[in-house]
Enzyme design. Structure first.
Site, PDB file in Angstrom:
ATOM      1  N   ARG A  56     -10.856  -1.083   4.366  1.00 40.33           N
ATOM      2  CA  ARG A  56     -10.274  -0.216   3.493  1.00 40.33           C
ATOM      3  C   ARG A  56     -10.902   1.065   3.064  1.00 40.33           C
ATOM      4  O   ARG A  56     -12.065   1.010   3.167  1.00 40.33           O
ATOM      5  CB  ARG A  56      -9.583  -1.147   2.494  1.00 40.33           C
ATOM      6  CG  ARG A  56     -10.678  -1.773   1.254  1.00 40.33           C
ATOM      7  CD  ARG A  56      -9.889  -2.010   0.074  1.00 40.33           C
ATOM      8  NE  ARG A  56      -8.966  -3.135   0.383  1.00 40.33           N
ATOM      9  CZ  ARG A  56      -7.598  -3.191  -0.072  1.00 40.33           C
ATOM     10  NH1 ARG A  56      -7.292  -2.236  -1.019  1.00 40.33           N
ATOM     11  NH2 ARG A  56      -6.853  -4.099   0.336  1.00 40.33           N
ATOM     12  N   GLU A  70       3.799  -4.878   0.773  1.00 37.38           N
ATOM     13  CA  GLU A  70       4.347  -5.714  -0.194  1.00 37.38           C
ATOM     14  C   GLU A  70       5.151  -4.728  -1.396  1.00 37.38           C
ATOM     15  O   GLU A  70       4.571  -4.105  -1.878  1.00 37.38           O
ATOM     16  CB  GLU A  70       3.406  -6.473  -1.131  1.00 37.38           C
ATOM     17  CG  GLU A  70       4.103  -7.585  -1.913  1.00 37.38           C
ATOM     18  CD  GLU A  70       3.069  -8.388  -2.770  1.00 37.38           C
ATOM     19  OE1 GLU A  70       1.833  -8.421  -2.516  1.00 37.38           O
ATOM     20  OE2 GLU A  70       3.519  -9.177  -3.512  1.00 37.38           O
ATOM     21  N   LYS A  92      -2.944  -1.418  -6.863  1.00 36.01           N
ATOM     22  CA  LYS A  92      -1.586  -1.209  -7.272  1.00 36.01           C
ATOM     23  C   LYS A  92      -1.596  -1.720  -8.894  1.00 36.01           C
ATOM     24  O   LYS A  92      -0.991  -1.184  -9.380  1.00 36.01           O
ATOM     25  CB  LYS A  92      -0.750  -1.891  -6.215  1.00 36.01           C
ATOM     26  CG  LYS A  92      -0.307  -1.088  -5.185  1.00 36.01           C
ATOM     27  CD  LYS A  92       0.964  -1.871  -4.538  1.00 36.01           C
ATOM     28  CE  LYS A  92       0.449  -2.681  -3.469  1.00 36.01           C
ATOM     29  NZ  LYS A  92       1.553  -3.352  -2.557  1.00 36.01           N
TER      30      LYS A  92
HETATM   31  P1  ATP Z   1      -3.280  -3.326  -3.517  1.00 36.18           P
HETATM   32  O1  ATP Z   1      -4.691  -4.032  -3.181  1.00 36.18           O
HETATM   33  O2  ATP Z   1      -3.593  -1.779  -3.764  1.00 36.18           O
HETATM   34  O3  ATP Z   1      -2.612  -3.907  -4.202  1.00 36.18           O
HETATM   35  P2  ATP Z   1      -2.414  -4.265  -1.079  1.00 36.18           P
HETATM   36  O4  ATP Z   1      -3.202  -4.448  -0.140  1.00 36.18           O
HETATM   37  O5  ATP Z   1      -1.929  -5.670  -1.799  1.00 36.18           O
HETATM   38  O6  ATP Z   1      -2.848  -3.228  -1.959  1.00 36.18           O
HETATM   39  P3  ATP Z   1      -0.117  -4.171   0.628  1.00 36.18           P
HETATM   40  O7  ATP Z   1       1.444  -4.010   0.214  1.00 36.18           O
HETATM   41  O8  ATP Z   1      -0.263  -5.524   0.726  1.00 36.18           O
HETATM   42  O9  ATP Z   1      -0.847  -3.704  -0.531  1.00 36.18           O
HETATM   43  O10 ATP Z   1      -0.572  -3.371   1.624  1.00 36.18           O
HETATM   44  C1  ATP Z   1       0.031  -2.923   2.879  1.00 36.18           C
HETATM   45  C2  ATP Z   1      -0.944  -2.496   3.937  1.00 36.18           C
HETATM   46  O11 ATP Z   1      -1.718  -1.536   3.450  1.00 36.18           O
HETATM   47  C3  ATP Z   1      -1.806  -3.745   4.298  1.00 36.18           C
HETATM   48  O12 ATP Z   1      -1.928  -4.197   5.543  1.00 36.18           O
HETATM   49  C4  ATP Z   1      -3.154  -3.424   3.690  1.00 36.18           C
HETATM   50  O13 ATP Z   1      -4.069  -4.128   4.206  1.00 36.18           O
HETATM   51  C5  ATP Z   1      -3.067  -1.869   3.799  1.00 36.18           C
HETATM   52  N1  ATP Z   1      -3.987  -1.354   2.843  1.00 36.18           N
HETATM   53  C6  ATP Z   1      -3.823  -1.367   1.447  1.00 36.18           C
HETATM   54  N2  ATP Z   1      -4.896  -0.929   0.708  1.00 36.18           N
HETATM   55  C7  ATP Z   1      -5.641  -0.222   1.708  1.00 36.18           C
HETATM   56  C8  ATP Z   1      -6.746   0.652   1.686  1.00 36.18           C
HETATM   57  N3  ATP Z   1      -7.466   1.041   0.458  1.00 36.18           N
HETATM   58  N4  ATP Z   1      -7.189   1.028   2.798  1.00 36.18           N
HETATM   59  C9  ATP Z   1      -6.667   0.923   3.925  1.00 36.18           C
HETATM   60  N5  ATP Z   1      -5.615  -0.198   4.135  1.00 36.18           N
HETATM   61  C10 ATP Z   1      -5.079  -0.647   2.787  1.00 36.18           C
HETATM   62 MG    MG Z   2      -1.495  -7.149  -0.407  1.00 36.97          MG
END
Ligand code: ATP
Ligand code: MG
Length: 554
Positions: A265, A41, A275
């Site tokens: 994760r 995102e 984030k």
């Molecule tokens: P955050 O929780 O930090 O805001 P998010 O999951 O909302 O992160 P996205 O931009 O939606 O961020 O994530 C893009 C991809 O990265 C998704 O497939 C998500 O599952 C993966 N991802 C995000 N954080 C992690 C993590 N800590 N370990 C592994 N994969 C991750």
């Molecule tokens: Mg997300």
């Protein structure tokens, strides 16, 4: 051994469960080729958790001859921005991966809108006029079934008309939503008539003001996967409860059956990875920016001196778990040292200097020594190191009352000045506060490397000629937080109280002149001190990591 581009190599390891699944799917003929995607995102900069996901999605496709799409999940116009889109692309490229296509969920808004109408026509979706609060209350609890909305049984015609009016902008934010009509008593709460669309009157970074209704994650993600014929849609564990709904939409729309698979994760000690929190640190000035070398962002660790090779190695070592766990930050540092140990050029720099004077060396006399840029390649390129009467050494390399096992400089003790002579400490001076200011030595001319018989002493220390020294700024970092288990801090407790006040220490240091000619583009080793990267932004030398594990034991 598998090549991890140049430099570090990846060891053979057993398959992870995703590799098992993919191999089975390929050999059964379920898929001829695999297609994965990385779906960020664009609402912030990527962090090391995303790097794990990138290495996994791109890595699997690469391993099995498939392809990976980069798809921006831009379904929430309020938080998203092209600044983030650009940084995400830069970071993925830096990690060494190439996407097959660059897509945006917003590319599919027309198709998603059509599919929503398909579900309305099938009697599987309806427009609900309840407020957000009424919808929330109506959902029930895990123990109690929910209550059906009074608007649940609208006719197909009415639903189609209202949904169209929502799209035309006839209603304000929150006035109506589109919901799937499934089961208000379903044990999986997500099946209790999940939202598909909400009204948001906001400008979208790509579609501008074309839309004022936006699809929810659950109605967007699987459908986008399906449009792109993603075979293995890999996401983090918290989405496992979403999987049945992911399948439900695909089945009822009768479209390409993408499948979702979940892995744990990545969490790291001493680190926050959300984030939202990282944005807060940036916005409130706790750090210099998203790319502050103490940040766990990809741009931060890049500025710190991490290499893409070391991150790929780290992602591989971390593996693919099915249960949440916390990885020690020192593993990431270990990977960086593995990579840099083989590749980094060596130089001498003194971070906390005191003077050393060679009493029996002629004033003004300079002798140049050849030293290998990389000891792994002794016949390779050399640098030239000047030796003069007045030098700098590290304050901690001299001790007045030294214990027996102290093999560096001490009164009457001998030490080799790296690449050059053995010197003996003959006296020292102190200031009024009792701090040592100058150490006096005498050189043993017969100990010159290559001159006669090699004599060895227990200690070798690094040094820099005062006359030729280049003054540099060295930035030493500690963890951004003092608490190891940052992930265990409950919501509501302010995680910022654990910010480490000593996470950045700035030192004025001295380096041998050849350092400033370094062209390697990666971190260098300051011998006996650590790996330092020339910060492209401010010219400082950032300590990427020490030479050995410096992590505090609990
Ligand atoms: P955050 O929780 O930090 O805001 P998010 O999951 O909302 O992160 P996205 O931009 O939606 O961020 O994530 C893009 C991809 O990265 C998704 O497939 C998500 O599952 C993966 N991802 C995000 N954080 C992690 C993590 N800590 N370990 C592994 N994969 C991750
Ligand atoms: Mg997300």
């Amino acid at each position: 051994m598998e090549e991890n581009s140049k430099g570090a190599t990846l060891e053979q390891r057993p398959n992870n469960f995703l590799e098992d699944i993919i191999e089975a799917d390929l050999s059964s003929g379920k898929h001829k080729a695999i297609m994965t995607r990385f779906p960020p995102e664009p609402n912030g900069y990527l962090h090391i958790g995303h790097a794990k996901s990138i290495c996994l999605n791109f890595g699997l496709a690469k391993k099995y001859g498939g392809r990976t799409n980069l798809r921006f999940d831009d379904t929430n116009p309020v938080k998203e921005d092209t600044e983030y889109v650009d940084s995400i692309k830069e970071d993925i490229k830096w990690l060494g991966f190439e996407w097959a296509n660059e897509f945006y969920a917003s590319d599919y808004f027309d198709q998603l809108y059509e599919w929503a109408k398909v579900l309305i026509r099938k009697g599987l979706a309806y427009v609900d006029d309840q407020t957000q609060e009424e919808i929330r209350l109506g959902r029930g609890t895990v123990k109690e079934p929910g209550k059906e909305s009074p608007w649940r049984n609208r006719s197909v015609e009415e639903n189609l008309r209202l949904f169209e009016e929502m799209k035309e902008g006839k209603y304000p934010d929150g006035a109506k939503v589109l919901r799937a009509k499934i089961d208000m008593a379903h044990p999986n709460m997500l099946f209790r008539d999940p939202l598909m669309y909400r009204i948001i009157h906001a400008e979208h970074h790509r579609t501008g003001n074309k839309w004022c209704i936006y699809p929810m994650y659950d109605f967007a993600h699987g459908q986008c996967d399906s449009i792109e014929h993603i075979t293995h849609s890999i996401c983090t564990l918290e989405f496992d409860v979403h999987r049945p709904l992911y399948d439900w939409f695909i089945e009822n729309l009768e479209i390409f059956p993408s499948h979702q698979y979940e892995f744990a994760r990545l969490n790291l000690t001493y680190t926050v990875m959300s984030k939202r929190k990282l944005l807060e640190l940036v916005k409130n000035g706790y750090v210099e920016g998203w790319d502050d070398p103490r940040m766990p962002t990809i741009c931060g660790i890049r500025r710190r001196g991490y290499t893409p090779e070391s991150i790929r190695m780290f992602a591989d070592k971390v593996g693919v778990a099915k249960r949440d766990n916390i990885i020690d930050l020192s593993l990431m540092e270990w990977c960086l040292r593995q990579d840099l140990n083989e590749r980094a050029n060596r130089y001498m720099a003194v971070i906390d200097p005191i003077k050393l004077v060679i009493d029996n060396w002629e004033e003004g006399k300079v002798e140049w020594f050849d030293a290998p840029l990389n000891p792994a390649d002794p016949e390779g390129e050399k640098r030239r190191v000047p030796f003069t009467k007045e030098l700098y050494i590290e304050r901690e390399d001299f001790m007045e009352d030294a214990p027996k096992k102290y093999f560096r400089l001490k009164p009457d003790g001998e030490v080799r000045l790296k690449y050059t002579y053995i010197v003996k400490c003959v006296s020292f001076e102190k200031d009024a506060q009792g701090n040592v200011t100058v150490v006096h030595c005498e050189v043993d001319p017969s100990s010159k490397p290559g001159a006669g018989e090699w004599r060895s002493v227990k200690g070798t220390i690094h040094w820099v000629s005062q006359q030729y020294a280049k003054q540099i700024e060295a930035r030493l970092f500690d963890t951004l937080f003092t608490e190891e288990q940052m992930g265990a801090i409950p919501e509501g407790v302010d995680y910022k109280q654990y910010l480490n006040p000593d996470s950045l220490v700035i030192k004025s240091a001295y380096a041998e002149p050849a350092l400033l000619e370094d062209k390697s583009g990666i971190a260098v080793q300051f011998e006996r001190v650590g790996y330092f990267y020339h910060d492209p932004k401010n010219g400082a030398w950032n300590k990427a990591t020490g030479l050995r594990d410096s992590f505090k034991v609990k």
